[in-house]
Design a protein around this motif. Structure first.
Motif, PDB file in Angstrom:
ATOM      1  N   VAL A  34       0.771  -1.059   0.055  1.00 15.29           N
ATOM      2  CA  VAL A  34      -0.017   0.182   0.045  1.00 15.29           C
ATOM      3  C   VAL A  34       0.860   1.253  -0.057  1.00 15.29           C
ATOM      4  O   VAL A  34       0.414   2.463  -0.820  1.00 15.29           O
ATOM      5  CB  VAL A  34      -0.963  -0.006   1.140  1.00 15.29           C
ATOM      6  CG1 VAL A  34      -1.481   1.320   1.363  1.00 15.29           C
ATOM      7  CG2 VAL A  34      -1.872  -1.183   1.006  1.00 15.29           C
ATOM      8  N   ALA A  35       1.987   1.342   0.753  1.00 20.46           N
ATOM      9  CA  ALA A  35       2.807   2.290   0.703  1.00 20.46           C
ATOM     10  C   ALA A  35       3.043   2.751  -0.668  1.00 20.46           C
ATOM     11  O   ALA A  35       3.593   3.783  -1.098  1.00 20.46           O
ATOM     12  CB  ALA A  35       4.361   1.947   1.700  1.00 20.46           C
ATOM     13  N   GLY A  36       3.647   1.592  -1.645  1.00 20.87           N
ATOM     14  CA  GLY A  36       3.993   1.782  -2.883  1.00 20.87           C
ATOM     15  C   GLY A  36       2.902   2.462  -3.684  1.00 20.87           C
ATOM     16  O   GLY A  36       3.412   3.138  -4.864  1.00 20.87           O
ATOM     17  N   GLN A  37       1.771   2.469  -3.302  1.00 17.76           N
ATOM     18  CA  GLN A  37       0.596   3.104  -3.895  1.00 17.76           C
ATOM     19  C   GLN A  37       0.260   4.704  -3.520  1.00 17.76           C
ATOM     20  O   GLN A  37      -0.468   5.157  -3.815  1.00 17.76           O
ATOM     21  CB  GLN A  37      -0.747   2.203  -3.907  1.00 17.76           C
ATOM     22  CG  GLN A  37      -0.437   1.061  -4.540  1.00 17.76           C
ATOM     23  CD  GLN A  37      -1.851   0.140  -4.070  1.00 17.76           C
ATOM     24  OE1 GLN A  37      -1.894  -1.240  -4.391  1.00 17.76           O
ATOM     25  NE2 GLN A  37      -2.760   0.628  -3.159  1.00 17.76           N
ATOM     26  N   GLY A  38       1.289   5.026  -2.433  1.00 19.17           N
ATOM     27  CA  GLY A  38       0.832   6.211  -1.820  1.00 19.17           C
ATOM     28  C   GLY A  38      -0.261   6.439  -0.894  1.00 19.17           C
ATOM     29  O   GLY A  38      -0.877   7.515  -0.868  1.00 19.17           O
ATOM     30  N   ASP A  39      -0.460   5.292  -0.264  1.00 19.69           N
ATOM     31  CA  ASP A  39      -1.763   5.259   0.627  1.00 19.69           C
ATOM     32  C   ASP A  39      -1.226   5.326   2.042  1.00 19.69           C
ATOM     33  O   ASP A  39      -0.244   4.803   2.426  1.00 19.69           O
ATOM     34  CB  ASP A  39      -2.752   4.103   0.275  1.00 19.69           C
ATOM     35  CG  ASP A  39      -3.377   4.176  -0.851  1.00 19.69           C
ATOM     36  OD1 ASP A  39      -3.485   5.281  -1.280  1.00 19.69           O
ATOM     37  OD2 ASP A  39      -3.918   3.095  -1.405  1.00 19.69           O
ATOM     38  N   LEU A  40      -1.958   5.863   2.858  1.00 20.25           N
ATOM     39  CA  LEU A  40      -1.723   5.585   4.342  1.00 20.25           C
ATOM     40  C   LEU A  40      -2.776   4.475   4.941  1.00 20.25           C
ATOM     41  O   LEU A  40      -3.923   4.614   4.518  1.00 20.25           O
ATOM     42  CB  LEU A  40      -2.280   6.940   4.795  1.00 20.25           C
ATOM     43  CG  LEU A  40      -2.134   7.104   6.473  1.00 20.25           C
ATOM     44  CD1 LEU A  40      -0.733   7.444   6.882  1.00 20.25           C
ATOM     45  CD2 LEU A  40      -2.689   8.553   6.992  1.00 20.25           C
ATOM     46  N   LEU A  41      -2.129   3.687   5.681  1.00 22.60           N
ATOM     47  CA  LEU A  41      -2.726   2.552   6.341  1.00 22.60           C
ATOM     48  C   LEU A  41      -2.615   2.279   7.526  1.00 22.60           C
ATOM     49  O   LEU A  41      -1.593   2.356   8.309  1.00 22.60           O
ATOM     50  CB  LEU A  41      -2.355   1.424   5.355  1.00 22.60           C
ATOM     51  CG  LEU A  41      -3.186   0.134   5.829  1.00 22.60           C
ATOM     52  CD1 LEU A  41      -4.398   0.090   5.064  1.00 22.60           C
ATOM     53  CD2 LEU A  41      -2.466  -0.897   4.950  1.00 22.60           C
ATOM     54  N   GLU A  42      -3.722   2.092   8.396  1.00 21.61           N
ATOM     55  CA  GLU A  42      -3.835   1.956   9.795  1.00 21.61           C
ATOM     56  C   GLU A  42      -4.399   0.461   9.951  1.00 21.61           C
ATOM     57  O   GLU A  42      -5.543  -0.056   9.305  1.00 21.61           O
ATOM     58  CB  GLU A  42      -4.952   2.765  10.588  1.00 21.61           C
ATOM     59  CG  GLU A  42      -4.441   4.321  10.511  1.00 21.61           C
ATOM     60  CD  GLU A  42      -5.533   5.125  11.474  1.00 21.61           C
ATOM     61  OE1 GLU A  42      -6.339   4.342  11.992  1.00 21.61           O
ATOM     62  OE2 GLU A  42      -5.201   6.357  11.445  1.00 21.61           O
ATOM     63  N   VAL A  43      -3.536  -0.384  10.785  1.00 17.75           N
ATOM     64  CA  VAL A  43      -3.730  -1.746  11.051  1.00 17.75           C
ATOM     65  C   VAL A  43      -4.061  -1.918  12.408  1.00 17.75           C
ATOM     66  O   VAL A  43      -3.583  -1.524  13.223  1.00 17.75           O
ATOM     67  CB  VAL A  43      -2.491  -2.465  10.625  1.00 17.75           C
ATOM     68  CG1 VAL A  43      -3.033  -4.052  10.793  1.00 17.75           C
ATOM     69  CG2 VAL A  43      -2.017  -2.462   9.116  1.00 17.75           C
ATOM     70  N   THR A  44      -5.316  -2.835  12.483  1.00 18.83           N
ATOM     71  CA  THR A  44      -5.788  -3.110  13.852  1.00 18.83           C
ATOM     72  C   THR A  44      -5.994  -4.816  13.973  1.00 18.83           C
ATOM     73  O   THR A  44      -6.486  -5.213  12.868  1.00 18.83           O
ATOM     74  CB  THR A  44      -7.066  -2.532  14.305  1.00 18.83           C
ATOM     75  OG1 THR A  44      -6.866  -1.076  14.185  1.00 18.83           O
ATOM     76  CG2 THR A  44      -7.538  -3.020  15.639  1.00 18.83           C
ATOM     77  N   VAL A  45      -5.068  -5.410  14.989  1.00 22.62           N
ATOM     78  CA  VAL A  45      -5.449  -6.733  15.088  1.00 22.62           C
ATOM     79  C   VAL A  45      -6.449  -7.389  16.041  1.00 22.62           C
ATOM     80  O   VAL A  45      -6.395  -6.593  17.270  1.00 22.62           O
ATOM     81  CB  VAL A  45      -4.078  -7.403  15.320  1.00 22.62           C
ATOM     82  CG1 VAL A  45      -4.189  -8.950  15.528  1.00 22.62           C
ATOM     83  CG2 VAL A  45      -3.097  -7.012  14.269  1.00 22.62           C
ATOM     84  N   SER A 174      -0.400  -8.078  -2.213  1.00 27.13           N
ATOM     85  CA  SER A 174      -0.384  -7.086  -3.492  1.00 27.13           C
ATOM     86  C   SER A 174      -2.011  -7.056  -4.053  1.00 27.13           C
ATOM     87  O   SER A 174      -2.368  -6.117  -4.348  1.00 27.13           O
ATOM     88  CB  SER A 174       0.448  -7.714  -4.717  1.00 27.13           C
ATOM     89  OG  SER A 174       1.892  -7.726  -4.221  1.00 27.13           O
ATOM     90  N   GLU A 175      -2.464  -8.107  -4.089  1.00 24.65           N
ATOM     91  CA  GLU A 175      -3.957  -8.393  -4.468  1.00 24.65           C
ATOM     92  C   GLU A 175      -4.941  -7.451  -3.457  1.00 24.65           C
ATOM     93  O   GLU A 175      -5.687  -6.674  -3.809  1.00 24.65           O
ATOM     94  CB  GLU A 175      -4.527  -9.716  -4.520  1.00 24.65           C
ATOM     95  CG  GLU A 175      -3.907 -10.608  -5.622  1.00 24.65           C
ATOM     96  CD  GLU A 175      -4.275 -11.961  -5.546  1.00 24.65           C
ATOM     97  OE1 GLU A 175      -3.622 -12.822  -6.573  1.00 24.65           O
ATOM     98  OE2 GLU A 175      -4.883 -12.564  -4.424  1.00 24.65           O
ATOM     99  N   LEU A 176      -4.668  -7.602  -2.266  1.00 26.39           N
ATOM    100  CA  LEU A 176      -5.545  -7.036  -1.081  1.00 26.39           C
ATOM    101  C   LEU A 176      -5.056  -5.357  -1.288  1.00 26.39           C
ATOM    102  O   LEU A 176      -5.933  -4.592  -1.451  1.00 26.39           O
ATOM    103  CB  LEU A 176      -5.273  -7.436   0.217  1.00 26.39           C
ATOM    104  CG  LEU A 176      -6.161  -6.807   1.235  1.00 26.39           C
ATOM    105  CD1 LEU A 176      -7.654  -7.359   0.783  1.00 26.39           C
ATOM    106  CD2 LEU A 176      -5.738  -7.345   2.621  1.00 26.39           C
ATOM    107  N   ALA A 177      -3.668  -5.055  -1.588  1.00 19.41           N
ATOM    108  CA  ALA A 177      -3.464  -3.547  -1.598  1.00 19.41           C
ATOM    109  C   ALA A 177      -4.022  -3.065  -3.048  1.00 19.41           C
ATOM    110  O   ALA A 177      -4.550  -1.877  -2.561  1.00 19.41           O
ATOM    111  CB  ALA A 177      -1.910  -3.651  -1.818  1.00 19.41           C
ATOM    112  N   LEU A 178      -4.202  -3.677  -3.970  1.00 19.46           N
ATOM    113  CA  LEU A 178      -4.956  -3.305  -5.258  1.00 19.46           C
ATOM    114  C   LEU A 178      -6.165  -2.905  -4.660  1.00 19.46           C
ATOM    115  O   LEU A 178      -6.886  -1.762  -5.165  1.00 19.46           O
ATOM    116  CB  LEU A 178      -4.692  -4.225  -6.201  1.00 19.46           C
ATOM    117  CG  LEU A 178      -3.373  -3.892  -6.896  1.00 19.46           C
ATOM    118  CD1 LEU A 178      -3.280  -5.366  -7.831  1.00 19.46           C
ATOM    119  CD2 LEU A 178      -2.985  -2.845  -7.511  1.00 19.46           C
ATOM    120  N   SER A 179      -6.708  -3.863  -4.094  1.00 19.47           N
ATOM    121  CA  SER A 179      -8.305  -3.639  -3.797  1.00 19.47           C
ATOM    122  C   SER A 179      -8.410  -2.550  -2.840  1.00 19.47           C
ATOM    123  O   SER A 179      -9.623  -1.827  -3.101  1.00 19.47           O
ATOM    124  CB  SER A 179      -8.896  -5.053  -3.024  1.00 19.47           C
ATOM    125  OG  SER A 179      -8.990  -6.124  -3.810  1.00 19.47           O
TER     126      SER A 179
END
Length: 216
Positions: A34-45, A174-179
């Motif tokens: 996602v970083a390669g797509q220029g997006d900001l991502l927050e992850v919660t487990v 990669s598939e999820l990042a594209l989605s």
């Protein structure tokens, strides 16, 4: 600065847990992609083992009880999910299923989901397609083409299986990042060229889990 939300649902029961290890590796690769797509991502487990009592009470009461409601709200708000379970009796664990039995189907419609599982033998790998994929298709989620199954041998550094597992993890991530990127584009949201992980208390436990499993 706006961001997208990734929620990881980990159904591993032990501590340390190979299921949690797989979920963390998938999340890390999604963040990188996602970083390669220029997006900001927050992850919660979400570790469902910590919600076991509240899941049972929610199932019998018919509504979210205690921390379960907060977990369900996190799932509903998520732009994408990673879901991981150990294999029990050739399918997902009962606790995993009990949690998703509480999910409202309409709130899952169109949500990208990456499915993953762990088990002792590669013979159970097809459960991704005959058990997990149908479950999330019923929930109207969009299941990624690549599911990731990790048998005990896949974690061995002395075999070629580790490289193969890494390849599957990267492809699925990669598939999820594209989605996730598609969801952002559809909503007209603009993101900065940065990425970060929001580490909550549950994810801090995951870092310790890595060290235990790797014998550090």
């Amino acid at each position: 600065m706006s961001s997208r939300r990734l929620v990881v649902v980990n159904a591993g029961l032990s501590n340390p847990s190979s299921t949690r290890l797989l979920a963390d590796r998938l999340a890390a690769d999604v963040v990188e992609a996602v970083a390669g797509q220029g997006d900001l991502l927050e992850v919660t487990v979400l570790d469902v083992r910590d919600l076991a009592a509240d899941i049972a009470n929610s199932a019998t009461s018919g509504f979210g009880v205690g921390q379960v409601q907060d977990a369900l709200d996190a799932v509903y708000r998520a732009d994408a999910l990673i879901v991981a379970t150990p294999v029990f009796n050739a399918s997902y664990s009962g606790l995993f299923k009990s949690f998703f039995d509480l999910v409202e189907v309409d709130r899952m419609a169109g949500k990208p989901v990456l499915i993953a599982a762990t088990g002792g033998s590669a013979r159970h790998s097809l459960m991704l397609d005959y058990a997990m994929r149908p479950l999330f298709s019923y929930l109207r989620a969009v299941v990624m083409p690549t599911g990731v199954y990790a048998a005990s041998a896949d974690w061995s550094g002395s075999t070629g299986d580790t490289a193969m597992l890494s390849d599957r993890i990267r492809r699925a991530a990669s598939e999820l990042a594209l989605s996730i990127g598609s969801v952002g584009a559809a909503s007209g949201t603009k993101h900065s060229a940065a990425s970060r992980i929001h580490v909550d208390a549950a994810e801090s436990d995951g870092i310790s889990n890595f060290a235990k499993l790797l014998g550090s």
